[in-house]
Design a protein around this motif. Structure first.
Motif, mmCIF file in Angstrom:
data_model
loop_
_atom_site.group_PDB
_atom_site.id
_atom_site.type_symbol
_atom_site.label_atom_id
_atom_site.label_comp_id
_atom_site.label_asym_id
_atom_site.label_seq_id
_atom_site.Cartn_x
_atom_site.Cartn_y
_atom_site.Cartn_z
ATOM 1 N N SER A 63 0.800 -1.224 0.000
ATOM 2 C CA SER A 63 0.000 0.000 0.000
ATOM 3 C C SER A 63 0.833 1.273 0.000
ATOM 4 C CB SER A 63 -0.888 0.025 1.231
ATOM 5 O OG SER A 63 -0.086 0.290 2.366
ATOM 6 N N ARG A 64 2.147 1.180 0.163
ATOM 7 C CA ARG A 64 3.041 2.348 0.242
ATOM 8 C C ARG A 64 2.976 3.063 1.582
ATOM 9 N NH1 ARG A 64 0.956 3.404 -4.933
ATOM 10 N NH2 ARG A 64 2.555 3.247 -6.548
ATOM 11 N N TYR A 65 1.773 3.118 2.154
ATOM 12 C CA TYR A 65 1.607 3.980 3.332
ATOM 13 C C TYR A 65 2.391 3.474 4.527
ATOM 14 C CZ TYR A 65 -1.979 6.251 0.670
ATOM 15 O OH TYR A 65 -2.637 6.946 -0.297
ATOM 16 N N TYR A 66 2.511 2.160 4.658
ATOM 17 C CA TYR A 66 3.267 1.627 5.795
ATOM 18 C C TYR A 66 4.676 2.176 5.791
ATOM 19 C CZ TYR A 66 -0.380 -1.673 7.091
ATOM 20 O OH TYR A 66 -1.544 -2.216 7.531
ATOM 21 N N LEU A 67 5.294 2.074 4.610
ATOM 22 C CA LEU A 67 6.670 2.544 4.522
ATOM 23 C C LEU A 67 6.744 4.050 4.765
ATOM 24 C CD1 LEU A 67 9.180 1.297 1.878
ATOM 25 C CD2 LEU A 67 9.282 3.601 2.797
ATOM 26 N N LEU A 68 5.785 4.778 4.181
ATOM 27 C CA LEU A 68 5.803 6.233 4.330
ATOM 28 C C LEU A 68 5.598 6.652 5.778
ATOM 29 C CD1 LEU A 68 3.855 7.405 1.168
ATOM 30 C CD2 LEU A 68 6.271 7.715 1.684
ATOM 31 N N ALA A 69 4.763 5.901 6.489
ATOM 32 C CA ALA A 69 4.515 6.252 7.891
ATOM 33 C C ALA A 69 5.670 5.820 8.772
ATOM 34 C CB ALA A 69 3.217 5.608 8.375
ATOM 35 N N ALA A 70 6.280 4.676 8.420
ATOM 36 C CA ALA A 70 7.295 4.098 9.304
ATOM 37 C C ALA A 70 8.635 4.816 9.200
ATOM 38 C CB ALA A 70 7.483 2.621 8.980
ATOM 39 N N ALA A 71 9.057 5.126 7.954
ATOM 40 C CA ALA A 71 10.415 5.636 7.763
ATOM 41 C C ALA A 71 10.713 6.877 8.606
ATOM 42 C CB ALA A 71 10.668 5.897 6.285
ATOM 43 N N PRO A 72 9.834 7.920 8.596
ATOM 44 C CA PRO A 72 10.179 9.103 9.420
ATOM 45 C C PRO A 72 10.275 8.758 10.897
ATOM 46 C CG PRO A 72 8.349 9.580 7.953
ATOM 47 C CD PRO A 72 8.584 8.115 7.864
ATOM 48 N N LEU A 73 9.417 7.859 11.374
ATOM 49 C CA LEU A 73 9.446 7.519 12.800
ATOM 50 C C LEU A 73 10.724 6.767 13.159
ATOM 51 C CD1 LEU A 73 5.736 6.508 13.243
ATOM 52 C CD2 LEU A 73 6.909 8.332 14.471
ATOM 53 N N SER A 74 11.113 5.813 12.299
ATOM 54 C CA SER A 74 12.360 5.090 12.559
ATOM 55 C C SER A 74 13.531 6.051 12.562
ATOM 56 C CB SER A 74 12.586 4.012 11.493
ATOM 57 O OG SER A 74 11.633 3.005 11.651
ATOM 58 N N PHE B 284 2.518 0.358 17.903
ATOM 59 C CA PHE B 284 1.665 1.511 18.191
ATOM 60 C C PHE B 284 2.276 2.782 17.617
ATOM 61 C CE2 PHE B 284 0.166 -1.166 21.903
ATOM 62 C CZ PHE B 284 -1.016 -1.516 21.276
ATOM 63 N N ALA B 285 3.604 2.854 17.571
ATOM 64 C CA ALA B 285 4.246 4.013 16.954
ATOM 65 C C ALA B 285 3.923 4.041 15.466
ATOM 66 C CB ALA B 285 5.754 3.965 17.176
ATOM 67 N N LEU B 286 3.926 2.863 14.847
ATOM 68 C CA LEU B 286 3.583 2.790 13.426
ATOM 69 C C LEU B 286 2.133 3.236 13.227
ATOM 70 C CD1 LEU B 286 4.386 2.024 10.597
ATOM 71 C CD2 LEU B 286 3.821 -0.335 11.095
ATOM 72 N N ALA B 287 1.249 2.808 14.152
ATOM 73 C CA ALA B 287 -0.147 3.241 14.082
ATOM 74 C C ALA B 287 -0.236 4.755 14.240
ATOM 75 C CB ALA B 287 -0.974 2.553 15.166
ATOM 76 N N LEU B 288 0.612 5.289 15.107
ATOM 77 C CA LEU B 288 0.670 6.743 15.285
ATOM 78 C C LEU B 288 1.029 7.420 13.964
ATOM 79 C CD1 LEU B 288 1.210 9.247 17.485
ATOM 80 C CD2 LEU B 288 3.568 8.647 17.012
ATOM 81 N N GLY B 289 2.042 6.839 13.279
ATOM 82 C CA GLY B 289 2.452 7.385 11.999
ATOM 83 C C GLY B 289 1.314 7.324 10.992
ATOM 84 N N LEU B 290 0.653 6.158 10.909
ATOM 85 C CA LEU B 290 -0.461 6.012 9.970
ATOM 86 C C LEU B 290 -1.592 6.969 10.332
ATOM 87 C CD1 LEU B 290 -0.471 2.156 9.619
ATOM 88 C CD2 LEU B 290 -0.119 3.798 7.778
ATOM 89 N N GLY B 291 -1.819 7.141 11.642
ATOM 90 C CA GLY B 291 -2.843 8.076 12.099
ATOM 91 C C GLY B 291 -2.539 9.482 11.593
ATOM 92 N N HIS B 292 -1.260 9.858 11.652
ATOM 93 C CA HIS B 292 -0.882 11.185 11.166
ATOM 94 C C HIS B 292 -1.062 11.304 9.667
ATOM 95 C CE1 HIS B 292 1.122 12.027 15.069
ATOM 96 N NE2 HIS B 292 0.733 13.231 14.762
ATOM 97 N N VAL B 293 -0.687 10.244 8.951
ATOM 98 C CA VAL B 293 -0.877 10.277 7.500
ATOM 99 C C VAL B 293 -2.363 10.460 7.196
ATOM 100 C CG1 VAL B 293 -0.703 8.936 5.374
ATOM 101 C CG2 VAL B 293 1.167 8.882 7.038
#
Lengths: 569, 607
Positions: free
Chosen positions: A340-351, A396-405
């Motif tokens: 879906s692309r979004y996982y990577l987009l949400a995860a990379a900045p957080l990592s 949950f951090a990843l969910a936080l990222g997706l929530g922001h997206v």
């Protein structure tokens, strides 16, 4: 074709690892770097000692001299050790806390001060003295006093390091756990004639460096090789092998965690390009780069585990790096399943954020490898419980990222209703993983507590907060079943509930400061800064909610929107 | 009626109850943790986690979980099975955790290598045992809240008023002595320190005529003549020779003024005062030094010369101590030399003086000066130590001693250790007011007869004894930090004749006769001592927690992932057997509220 692009990305990621190539060229000081020192309860290469010493005194592992040249930790450490400069007047001691500088009348614009300046500062001396008295009386110290004590520690370390004659370089003759001694005391363990050449070589190194530091570094390297092999021959079974020492030196210089965030950042950019420039079809390339980052990150953990000889997550620093790694790894798994692309987009900045944070706050997140306290030692449950809990935090951090997206999309692309649904579903899957891991982690913790403290559950603050965090995610998941919470609600909850995770992870130790879980976590960071970031984030959620539910008229909403643009996510 | 019951059951098992319930629990727990950082764990455990209403809340949660699961029977499909497993597991876990908290016994056992085996476990908390005048014997656990109040507030007809961990045994004075004996009760209060304390002073016994209260001395003195009265009420004479006086024969030499100046004596002998040691002693290297600046063992160092010869003499203030000299040649009579140290500068005091005609006066000295005047009952004086105010609260003419326990509010001395021990303040029905010291059985007289009361630590007798054979402290290589500590113990059950040797260290407890022995703490200053934690809980409690743990984890995994995995598995099988039967799998995927699980149908945007 996909595979080819993936491999291409992987190779590109690996290219970041090997650049600049110069990092792999052996330099002349390698033998000195890998001299073994027994310090703080373990044997480590001199390179680590140099890094840790400079990081503690100077707050960084490089030092910029008055002439403007930048030295690495070892060079500075050698100059300290052999006392080749006037360290009384080198501005090397970090003191950055502004209110303290104000209180003791130091130049507010400077970050580094000389030994002399600080030692002769009477008001600083008074504050330190008072802090020690208050410590004796079990009073809570204010920030000024704590910072003053840290400065005192730096001064003590600097004083001890300059011309240090007591560095334990000489191995114990037979006991692998025996106490090592310094060169000066070597005769207590060995015959004087065995020790004599060592002393002579050391004196030669010192003289060379004193005569002209930079031009003699090469010579130091040559003498160092003999010096080291002689030390190792004194007690070949006790002296660590060259491979062991080189592994740690290599780890210090490879900076796997720093490389990992650079690669994650690269993957993020490539994925953004892939999103906008569809014809280039960069998706698999981005995945490849991202995978390379995860591989480096995992490799870093593997080496660190081998050096420390213990489970990967035992203190706050390691937990932050581990969460950064967990976010990326979980995102990659979901990305491979959903594409879906979004996982990577949400995860990379957080990592990236986690790894940069771990690298840049040595005072709060201490990266040095030191022996474990007895409670954590020799423990099977530690190696499962903590990584599991930390992985749930990562979910949950990843969910936080997706929530922001998702919230960002609702604010800036309100027309893309199809995307909202998708994002919310992606988010739901991550929350499921988080709930499963957190539940398992809490239960594993309970089992450990059963052995260690004699009870499965005892309402210790850390336990309680883990449960609170779990409840904060269970409420929306159950509320969703009866239709109280829709897609938007889930996005909001994935952002808001993360505050409970932050509290369980960080806050219990630093905000509440009570309970049984308080090992190995230094002093807290700036509470106001964290509160500020959390507050801004909640404001963003409020604005998104206002927009979603149409709380204000259109005019007000757009005004809010423009102010929201100024906020960092 | 039946309808109402059904509706109630449905509500009890509904998500609409679960969500507010979970929200409420989360909110209470958040509050509790913050409250805990204020008041400490013990209070929060008692007031919240072990309270009846929190138990009720947990029971309600368990009921909600149970009813919701039962009313959704039969659990068709993997998702429902997972849901049932998880919820049952949670009920089991809640029951198990509650049982651990309420049914287990836990205590600390202190053992030493150099003493006999111990079989008495110190259980947390204290015990009050009372034998009432009618012979009834009762006992209860005592819980002390951080503010000093006691739970239960009342027991066996005795009101438990408060607790102090710093009570001392002292005396009170009562009217009714045989001879004249003045006693006064002084009240000292300080707003800045936020404390009020009371002290009794009496002419006799002598120990009570002069008391130290931290900032100053309290004194009560009787003057037989007016001259003596004047003396007691005038400011103390200041010492003029600040460093004392050296006597050589009949010559008095002020040490402060004449240091380093040679003093000529007959026969060509000169004496020079070289150094003064207020608290003389020899240091580790055998050199003279002063341990403090207080004049405890003062000595003067002299350089005595006669012609070419020179000797070093030490003259001590202590009587009966001849000067120590480095040589024997100089003809100077050592007995002619003596040293008188300065008089101790008087510390601050508050002095109550009884005049010959039994009037009361006071004299007070502080850094702010000296004051004196007459003192009447109820009159307050500010002596000048911080903001202390002293009031004459009571005055007795013919006082006699009455011993009792009173709590002491010590004047805060930084770094000072508390001198008192714990005690419980109680009042009886007839108004008798007294303190029960900790660990000492006490008889309390009341109008209804004697009460016998013991306020003591809670102890538990083990069926076996524990002997510490060795306490092993391992340190990290080359450093003082501790790597591990291990207790080697011998466990002996005399009744069964069992005797085993075990090792106990962190995270590695040992079990013996149903008791778990774990390493709890140690004393870095005394390596012959170790504290073990002993714990016993019924086996089924442990079994419940394990069972619940497994059920919950397996349940959640099943609920989230089994449907998708099963679907994939069936698809694969269908594809293999080529016998497609659509519709068979979809029926089970509907959740309890009829909502389609959101795990399905993620569009493939990447494609």
């Amino acid at each position: 074709m996909k595979l080819l692009k993936f491999l291409l990305g992987l190779v590109l990621g690996c290219l970041v690892l090997v650049l600049p190539v110069s990092q792999f060229q052996p330099d002349t000081l390698d033998s000195v770097r890998s001299l073994a020192v027994q310090l703080d309860g373990r044997k480590k290469p001199l390179d680590t000692v140099a890094n840790e010493t400079l990081a503690k005194i100077h707050g960084s592992t490089t030092y910029k001299t008055a002439e403007g040249t930048t030295e690495d930790a070892l060079t500075t450490y050698l100059a300290l050790w052999f006392n080749t400069r006037n360290w009384n007047e080198e501005p090397i001691v970090l003191m950055s806390y502004r209110p303290l500088k104000e209180a003791v009348g130091l130049d507010l614009e400077r970050k580094y001060f000389t030994f002399q300046e600080l030692m002769t500062n009477q008001s600083l001396g008074e504050i330190v003295k008072q802090a020690h008295l208050d410590e004796l009386d079990d009073k809570t110290l204010d920030r000024d006093a704590r910072e003053a004590l840290i400065v005192e520690d730096r001064l003590t370390l600097l004083f001890a390091s300059v011309g240090d004659k007591s560095l334990p370089l000489v191995p114990h003759p037979d006991d692998i756990k025996g106490t090592w001694v310094s060169l000066e005391e070597a005769t207590t363990l060995y015959e004087p004639e065995t020790v004599a050449p060592l002393l002579a070589e050391f004196a030669m190194m010192q003289q060379g460096l004193l005569r002209d530091f930079n031009s003699h570094l090469e010579m130091i390297g040559q003498i160092g090789t003999t010096f080291k092999s002689q030390l190792s021959e004194l007690s070949p079974t006790v002296y660590p092998t060259t491979a062991t020492l080189q592994r740690e030196v290599g780890f210090n210089h490879f900076h796997p965690f720093a490389k990992a965030w650079q690669i994650y950042a690269l993957a993020f950019v490539v994925m953004l390009v892939a999103l906008w420039v569809k014809p280039w079809e960069l998706y698999w390339g981005a995945i490849g780069i991202f995978s390379a980052g995860i591989a480096v990150n995992a490799y870093g953990f593997w080496v660190r585990m081998q050096i420390a000889g213990r489970p990967p997550v035992t203190n706050m620093y390691e937990s932050v790096v581990w969460v950064g790694f967990g976010i990326a790894a979980i995102a990659l798994v979901f990305e491979l399943v959903s594409r879906s692309r979004y996982y990577l987009l949400a995860a990379a900045p957080l990592s990236v954020a986690c790894l940069i944070l771990a690298d840049s706050l040595p005072a709060v997140l201490d990266a040095s490898i030191s022996p474990l306290v007895p409670v954590l030692r020799d423990n099977f449950w530690l190696s499962i419980h903590v990584p599991t809990i930390a992985l749930s935090y990562a979910s949950f951090a990843l969910a936080l990222g997706l929530g922001h997206v998702a919230l960002g999309n609702r604010l800036f692309a309100p027309a893309a209703t199809g995307r909202f649904k998708t994002l919310s579903q992606l988010n739901y899957r991550v929350l499921q993983v988080g709930v499963l891991l957190l539940t398992a982690g809490i239960i594993l913790g309970g089992i450990w507590a059963h052995f260690s403290w004699g009870r499965f559950w005892g309402w210790d603050p850390k336990e309680t907060w883990a449960l609170i965090a779990l409840l904060c995610y269970l409420v929306p998941l159950h509320g969703r079943l009866v239709g109280w919470i829709g897609d938007f609600g889930l996005d909001v909850f994935s952002v808001v509930s993360f505050n409970a995770v932050l509290m369980a992870w960080y806050g219990v130790n630093f905000v509440l400061g009570t309970g049984l879980h308080s090992y190995g976590f230094g002093t807290g960071g700036s509470g106001m800064l964290i509160l500020g970031v959390v507050g801004l984030d909640l404001l963003l959620v409020a604005i998104a909610a206002a927009r979603h539910y149409g709380w204000f008229t259109q005019a007000v909403a757009s005004a809010e929107l423009s102010s929201a643009e100024a906020q960092p996510e | 009626m039946l309808n109402l019951a059904t509706q109630f059951t449905r509500f009890l098992g509904s998500v609409k109850l679960a969500v507010p319930l979970m929200t409420a629990i989360a909110a209470i727990l958040i509050g509790a943790t913050f409250y805990e950082s204020e008041v400490g764990s013990a209070t929060v455990q008692l007031q919240i986690y072990k309270s009846w209403w929190f138990g009720l809340l947990m029971f309600l949660l368990a009921a909600n979980l149970g009813v919701s699961t039962l009313t959704r029977y039969p659990w068709r499909g993997a998702r429902k099975v997972g849901f049932a497993l998880t919820h049952f597991g949670l009920i089991v876990l809640i029951a198990g955790s509650a049982a651990v908290i309420h049914l287990s016994t836990e205590g600390m056992l202190l053992v030493r290598t150099d003493s006999a085996a111990n079989s008495q476990v110190r259980v947390e908390g204290d015990l009050l045992e009372v034998i009432a005048p009618d012979g009834r014997r009762q006992q209860t656990d005592i819980f002390v809240k951080p503010d000093g109040s006691v739970y239960p507030p009342q027991f066996a007809g005795i009101e438990l008023v408060s607790y102090s961990d710093n009570a001392i045994k002292t005396v009170e004075f009562r009217e009714g002595g045989a001879v004249d004996n003045r006693a006064v009760r002084l009240e000292l209060s300080s707003d800045r320190m936020g404390q009020t304390l009371e002290r009794w002073l009496a002419i006799a016994p002598a120990a009570y005529s002069d008391l130290e209260v931290g900032p100053a001395q309290l004194q009560l003195m009787h003057a037989d003549t007016d001259a003596e009265l004047q003396g007691l009420l005038s400011p103390p004479v200041a010492e003029t020779h600040l460093l004392g006086v050296l006597q050589i024969g009949a010559q008095d030499i002020d040490v402060e003024q004449q240091s380093f100046t040679p003093i000529a004596l007959p026969d060509g002998v000169t004496v020079t005062i070289a150094q003064l040691w207020p608290d003389f002693r020899l240091d580790r290297d055998g050199l003279p030094s002063s341990a403090s600046s207080e004049f405890r063992n003062p000595a003067v160092q002299l350089e005595v010369t006669q012609g070419e010869t020179s000797e070093r003499w030490f003259v001590f203030a202590q009587t009966g101590f001849e000067p120590i000299r480095s040589g024997e040649t100089i003809a100077l009579d050592p007995t002619a030399l003596s040293y008188t140290p300065p008089k101790q500068t008087p510390s601050d005091f508050f002095r109550v003086v009884e005049s010959p005609d039994r009037e009361l006066f006071y004299a007070a000295l502080s850094s702010k000066g000296f004051k004196s005047g007459s003192l009447a009952l109820g009159q307050s004086v500010t002596p000048g130590w911080a903001d202390f105010e002293i009031t004459l609260a009571e005055s007795l003419d013919r006082a006699r001693v009455q011993r009792s326990i009173v709590p002491v509010t010590p004047v805060a001395v930084p770094g000072g250790a508390p001198q008192g021990s714990p005690a419980l303040h109680v009042t009886l029905a007839d108004g008798t007011d007294t303190w029960l010291p900790w660990g000492e059985p006490t008889t309390v007289a009341s109008s209804a007869g004697d009460y016998y009361a013991a306020f003591s630590p809670k102890l538990l007798q083990l069926p076996f004894s524990v002997q510490l054979d060795d306490f092993i402290v391992e340190r990290n290589e080359g450093s003082e930090s501790v790597a591990m500590w291990t207790s080697a113990v011998t466990l002996t059950d005399a009744h069964r004749g069992d005797r085993v040797q075990r090792r106990v260290w962190m995270n590695h407890p040992t079990w013996f006769e149903g008791w778990k022995l774990a390493q709890a703490s140690w004393n870095p200053g005394d390596l012959q001592q170790s504290t073990l934690q002993l714990k016993r809980e019924p086996w089924w409690v442990t079994a419940l927690t394990w069972l619940g743990s497994v059920l919950v984890v397996v349940g959640i995994a099943t609920m989230f992932y089994a449907p998708a995995l099963l679907k994939r598995f069936r698809k694969a099988r269908a594809a293999r057997s080529n016998a497609v039967s659509p519709g068979a799998t979809t029926a089970s995927e509907v959740s309890e509220t009829g909502e389609t699980p959101a795990t399905e149908a993620i569009p493939d945007l990447a494609g």
